[in-house]
Write an enzyme that holds these catalytic residues in place. Structure first.
Site, mmCIF file in Angstrom:
data_model
loop_
_atom_site.group_PDB
_atom_site.id
_atom_site.type_symbol
_atom_site.label_atom_id
_atom_site.label_comp_id
_atom_site.label_asym_id
_atom_site.label_seq_id
_atom_site.Cartn_x
_atom_site.Cartn_y
_atom_site.Cartn_z
ATOM 1 N N ILE A 185 0.860 -1.201 0.000
ATOM 2 C CA ILE A 185 0.000 0.000 0.000
ATOM 3 C C ILE A 185 0.891 1.245 0.000
ATOM 4 C CG2 ILE A 185 -1.911 -1.086 1.268
ATOM 5 C CD1 ILE A 185 -0.899 0.473 3.783
ATOM 6 N N VAL A 283 6.137 2.866 -0.435
ATOM 7 C CA VAL A 283 5.369 1.621 -0.476
ATOM 8 C C VAL A 283 5.600 0.764 0.767
ATOM 9 C CG1 VAL A 283 4.775 -0.374 -1.881
ATOM 10 C CG2 VAL A 283 5.743 1.669 -2.980
ATOM 11 N N SER A 284 4.516 0.479 1.480
ATOM 12 C CA SER A 284 4.587 -0.291 2.728
ATOM 13 C C SER A 284 3.958 -1.669 2.556
ATOM 14 C CB SER A 284 3.830 0.478 3.822
ATOM 15 O OG SER A 284 3.614 -0.351 4.944
ATOM 16 N N PRO A 285 4.496 -2.671 3.277
ATOM 17 C CA PRO A 285 3.887 -4.004 3.245
ATOM 18 C C PRO A 285 2.787 -4.157 4.306
ATOM 19 C CG PRO A 285 5.849 -4.087 4.580
ATOM 20 C CD PRO A 285 5.718 -2.651 4.117
ATOM 21 N N ASP A 391 5.628 3.031 9.187
ATOM 22 C CA ASP A 391 6.227 1.705 9.380
ATOM 23 C C ASP A 391 7.132 1.696 10.611
ATOM 24 O OD1 ASP A 391 5.017 0.639 7.121
ATOM 25 O OD2 ASP A 391 6.679 1.206 5.811
#
Ligand SMILES: *[C@@H]1O[C@H](CO)[C@@H](O)[C@H](O)[C@H]1NC(C)=O
Ligand SMILES: *[C@@H]1O[C@H](CO)[C@@H](O)[C@H](O)[C@H]1NC(C)=O
Ligand SMILES: *[C@@H]1O[C@H](CO)[C@@H](O)[C@H](O)[C@H]1NC(C)=O
Ligand SMILES: *[C@@H]1O[C@H](CO)[C@@H](O)[C@H](O)[C@H]1NC(C)=O
Ligand SMILES: *[C@@H]1O[C@H](CO)[C@@H](O)[C@H](O)[C@H]1NC(C)=O
Ligand SMILES: *[C@@H]1O[C@H](CO)[C@@H](O)[C@H](O)[C@H]1NC(C)=O
Ligand SMILES: *[C@@H]1O[C@H](CO)[C@@H](O)[C@H](O)[C@H]1NC(C)=O
Ligand SMILES: *[C@@H]1O[C@H](CO)[C@@H](O)[C@H](O)[C@H]1NC(C)=O
Length: 703
Positions: A185, A283-285, A391
């Protein structure tokens, strides 16, 4: 007659096969030479700060997954041109590492592998030891340079390339790409949304969902390796984790390599699978998104705060805890990669080429179009850099999206260095927290010269970028390079351009000019100012043009290796102690007699400091299985997902520590008798000699 008959039958079979299996089977004509190698680069598993979150308390304290370097050499058999792509389970590629690796390769192989044709790209795990970068800003939380981390990394990379060099066989490379959903995301959507509406409308998502896979096979069509690129931070493990881990990409590599190398310990098999990084800047997981951890409500969107503070605004998910999230995001990348690997049919063919130029990023004129231009700046970090991200948030009162700064921190900053008017002007609207480009004490704080590099494998062009490009800056870069290639005669539909992130030099983030205005963490960390993205676009267009036209470019100003200047404040291991009546390796808490699969076995031992011996290419633990003749067979190592090696200091003054070995019994583990074994080393006081020892648990039954 018979001969003629057999020949006809054979050619019919070949024709049918080439329809059924257009990719590899029965194709004996090979396009490239392919060499693949893997080597251990695991850093110190105790008392060293982890690289990425800049969290002083996040120190290594054991191993979940070992770190590996995965090297792929591709040779053009016509021209003998070679390129090397290396993906490392580390936070990033680094100038200090690249320069030293090239030096060592030069001693071994002459001019075969240089900065021209070598790409070293980091997967961006935030769970691996720090101290390998040569610039002050990246060493603040690690208390300076950490030679042990650095040496393990450099030596392991050289080893992996050497193995690849010794393994070159004739083969082919197939390419495929596809969409992977629900695995990433955008963590700074308010910055992304500042890009032109027309541009945003061209894309379905606010992050890239495309995974590109290369399938490497030998002349018989046998699987020998895989490289894939997918943009997502390796921040599934959060800033409380002390166990060394390759995070989601490290786990995906583990799964793929175990699939092809059945029954072989991780890092020891022939098949090598790199899950490499791309334009992951924003972009993060953590796909459940950012929430206030006390109330469960969404954070304030523009500043990522809860009640005005960043500490409580944390992104997580999709799993129940960080291990589970790592597993889910790693598994989804693995599954998609396997699907694309199995169905890859586009055969790469044509020349292997490469072009590289060192670039001084501090004072470039940056042209956008005929009416608009800007310039790049000396490095500086903005206020929102200190806010961290969702994050892994920062502390104090820093928030994201800060274009104002504040007087108190300005005063603190001015004690270090007041930024010059020119720097302030150049970075606007970024309020400068740290004028890194204007401080040279005790040595440079950030790089000023970076690597820019483009590699070609037939239809595929790999842009190696020296940092973390955001989604949109990455898209612009790929599109612009493709346009140049097409304008120079390549076909738009068959030419593929991709970004290999965090390669060769680390220079933080690169946002678009529009994202920069919003000054989220990524914009605040775009160190060469608002026009950085466009500067790279122009540079890579020039590299693409020069490559296609076969024109030589000047090498550019070579950056300095600053090893002689490095300061380190990490205390070495002084000595290891043990309580009276105990020996090193003694079992302090033993296993019980019986376990069911999918439960966790654990035993604790009197330990030594893991920094005494990194066990490179080996292991701190083994889970042994007893065969019919009573012999103990090692089945799992500290590089397996099912094991955890956990080190704990019990007394600093007495130098005492304990190790816990955990093994979550996989559901496919054979039933039978097992034991846990610990391989340690302790350092003797005064003589400073290091001695190996072992510890063994009682045996136990798995039902
Ligand atoms: C958030 O930022 C957007 C522009 O990026 C702006 O339009 C909006 O007003 C901001 N919201 C708040 C609450 O500040
Ligand atoms: C990290 O993840 C663990 C779950 O594995 C959770 O308990 C903890 O709150 C998280 N911490 C942060 C700072 O994200
Ligand atoms: C080598 O040359 C042959 C014949 O011209 C061509 O088919 C092949 O694609 C070339 N290979 C590479 C790697 O350029
Ligand atoms: C590699 O080989 C090609 C011919 O296929 C040649 O044009 C090119 O200049 C060579 N060298 C580099 C550095 O790409
Ligand atoms: C940047 O380059 C210009 C010439 O292009 C020069 O006039 C200027 O002094 C340089 N600035 C710095 C800070 O080096
Ligand atoms: C030139 O580029 C700038 C910055 O992207 C943009 O604002 C402007 O509209 C462009 N002008 C033209 C004529 O394309
Ligand atoms: C790192 O340690 C090695 C010995 O292992 C030594 O040769 C080297 O000089 C050290 N490098 C630095 C920069 O301290
Ligand atoms: C293993 O245990 C976990 C809980 O500890 C459970 O969620 C999972 O379904 C179990 N798996 C199997 C295969 O039994």
């Amino acid at each position: 007659m018979a001969n003629w008959f057999m020949k006809t039958i054979y050619s019919v079979i070949l024709a049918i096969n080439s329809i059924l299996y257009p990719a590899s089977v029965f194709s004996t004509d090979t396009e490239y030479g392919i060499g693949i190698g893997i080597a251990d680069i695991t850093g110190p598993a105790a008392e060293v700060n982890m690289m990425g979150y800049a969290m002083p308390e996040q120190k290594s304290s054991g191993i979940h997954l070992r770190q590996f370097s995965r090297a792929f050499i591709i040779e053009d058999k016509n021209s003998s041109n070679r390129t090397v792509f290396v993906s490392i389970d580390a936070c990033m590629g680094a100038q200090s590492v690249t320069l030293e690796v090239v030096k060592k390769l030069n001693v071994k192989f002459g001019n075969l592998y240089t900065e021209q044709n070598l790409v070293i790209s980091g997967i961006h795990t935030h769970s691996a030891p720090a101290g390998f970068l040569q610039f002050v800003l990246f060493q603040v939380t690690s208390l300076g340079f950490v030679n042990q981390t650095y040496t393990a990394l450099v030596d392991g990379i050289v080893e992996s390339i050497t193995r690849a060099h010794e393994n070159i066989v004739d083969g082919n490379v197939y390419m495929n790409s596809g969409e992977l959903l629900e695995s990433n995301i955008n963590r700074s959507p308010s910055a992304y949304e500042n890009n032109p509406a027309k541009e945003q409308a061209k894309y379905k998502y606010n992050v890239d969902k495309t995974m590109v896979v290369l399938k490497l096979v030998d002349a018989d069509g046998t699987d020998i390796g895989m490289i894939n690129w997918f943009a997502v931070h390796c921040t599934s493990m959060n800033n409380t984790n002390g166990l060394i881990s390759g995070d989601n990409k490290g786990y995906a590599s583990f799964l793929a390599e175990q699939h092809f190398n059945k029954g072989v310990a991780p890092g020891k098999g022939k098949f090598v699978a790199a899950f490499a990084q791309s334009n992951l800047g924003d972009v993060s997981p953590n796909t459940d998104g950012a929430k206030c951890i006390d109330t469960g409500k969404p954070c304030e969107r523009n500043s990522s705060t809860c009640d005005g503070k960043v500490e409580k605004c944390i992104a997580s998910g999709p799993g129940v805890d960080m291990f589970d999230s790592t597993k889910i995001i790693g598994t989804s990348q693995y599954k998609k990669a396997m699907e694309l690997y199995t169905s890859a049919t586009i055969k790469l063919s044509g020349p292997v080429q490469f072009i590289h130029q060192f670039l001084d990023m501090t004072n470039m004129t940056v042209k956008y179009n005929d009416t608009y231009k800007g310039k790049t700046c000396k490095p500086a970090m903005g206020f929102s850099f200190a806010a961290g991200t969702t994050d892994g948030p920062g502390a104090f009162d820093f928030t994201q999206g800060d274009t104002e700064g504040n007087a108190f921190w300005n005063a603190i900053r001015d004690l270090i260095k007041e930024p010059s008017d020119e720097l302030v002007e150049c970075h606007k609207p970024k309020p400068i927290l740290l004028p890194t480009g204007e401080i040279d004490f005790p040595y440079a704080w950030q790089p000023t010269i970076v690597d820019t590099q483009l590699t070609r494998l037939g239809q595929l062009f790999i842009i190696a970028v020296p940092g973390e490009f955001t989604t949109m800056c990455g898209r612009r870069l790929r599109d612009n390079v493709l346009q140049v290639l097409v304008a120079n005669g390549l076909k738009a539909d068959s030419t593929k351009v991709l970004i290999a992130g965090l390669s060769n030099t680390y220079s933080d983030y690169i946002t678009t000019l529009e994202e920069y205005q919003v000054q989220r963490y990524e914009g605040a960390s775009t160190i060469f100012g608002p026009h950085t993205c466009q500067a790279y676009i122009n540079q890579f267009k020039a590299l693409a043009e020069a490559m296609i036209k076969n024109t030589k470019l000047p090498a550019g100003p070579k950056p300095k290796l600053l090893l002689d200047d490095q300061l380190s404040f990490v205390t070495p291991v002084i000595y290891d102690g043990k309580p009276i009546g105990k020996e090193f390796g003694d079992v302090l808490t033993d296993v019980v007699a019986d376990y069911k699969r999918n439960t966790t076995v654990s035993a604790t031992f009197q330990a030594g400091n893991p920094r005494n011996n990194l066990k490179t290419g080996a292991t701190f633990l083994s889970v042994d299985y007893q065969d019919n003749s009573g012999k103990w067979i090692p089945r799992y190592t500290d590089a397996d997902w099912s094991t955890k090696f956990i080190w704990k200091r019990t007394s600093t003054i007495l130098g005492q520590s304990e190790v816990t070995i955990e093994w979550t019994i996989p559901s496919d583990a054979p039933i039978g008798t097992y034991r846990l074994k610990y391989y340690g080393d302790h350092k003797q006081a005064v003589t400073e000699t290091v001695h190996s020892f072992e510890g063994v648990s009682s045996s136990f039954k798995v039902h």
